[in-house]
Motif scaffolding. Sequence first.
Motif: not given
Length: 383
Positions: A278-287
């Motif tokens: 969904p819009k506005g959600k925080s995601v974790k970047l793996t790099g």
Amino acid sequence: MSSHRTPLGLAAALAVALSATLLPAVPAGAAVGIENTSHSQIAAVLAVPSAQRGITRDPSSTQVFVNKNYPLKPSRFAPKTTAVSKSGVRLQPQAASAFTKMAKAAARDGVRIVPVSGYRSYARQAELFARYTKLYGKSYASRISAVPGTSEHQTGLAIDVGNANSACGLQECFARTPVGQWVAKHGSKFGFIIRYPKGQEAVTGYAYEPWHLRYLGTATAKSYKSSGAASLEAYYGVAGAKRPGGGISTAPGTATTTANLNLRSGAGTGHKVLMTIPKGKSVKLTGAKSSGWYKVSYASRTGWVSGTYLRNISLPKSSAPKAAKSAKTTANLNLRSGAGTGHRILVTIPKGKKVAITGARKSGWYPVKYAGISGWASATYLR
């Protein structure tokens, strides 16, 4: 701050321990009317942009904002508290009264809300944090418990709740229980919000806790819910703001979606859609990054998203992936969303397949990744 989410093997035991020290009795049940807050009050709060709402640091105020970056001042603040009706759990009087009304309204709907933990002193929080640090190490302890002086429980405005039968106590599955569902839907009518929402750990600093309620007063709680803000930090406009002492509070290795965004199995629109974030959600970047696409993790799944629809991108300090341990399945093995058979099956991994072990073993289960999907698998069927 929050109660303490534990690995499943110890959850029940710690819930019992908490009950023994903090919960001599259970709440009452007759029905009363819901607190009323006028539409004009809510509209007045919503009309103020989040960046201009400002945060309150006064610990005696029901609006006081507390998290890892905004500790209590003074750090050993001790509020005036009163016992929640027919229990040993204590809250500030206004919060205790609101909780009693909420519990009675829930009872009218056939739902019994049990108060588990309320006010904790600075000293008590120090004891708990030290215990969890000894059990799990400081890194994991800081995800499930607060450093003394930064706990919402110390304000007397936070309460952890449970079911009368202790179902899913201190576990994510609490959200699917009668009490978990009821408070999520109706809590704001009485001034309570779920303080640590799902998918917001990078912002709040704490793992998802559907049982941890924070009292804000009805006007602010209803305004918060109506605003659609993903967290209280976002509501007040400090989700990515500078800390009082300098620096950025947004955790490295995260980004926020600017639209409903497809999570795909590979870098490009030709790959399979695993889910829509969904819009506005925080995601974790793996790099990992490829041709404008980022590899991310969200809701226990790992895949690729287009960087066009990400903002506040904060790459990990080191984008070099760590060598992961691996294992092979000895049978067709269900990959689940949590450590236990009560959690949802994400995919069935065929016998003889290699999986990457991504973390420490908990109660006989390993966090693993297979075919771009992250979840939990029973150690019994891994070698």
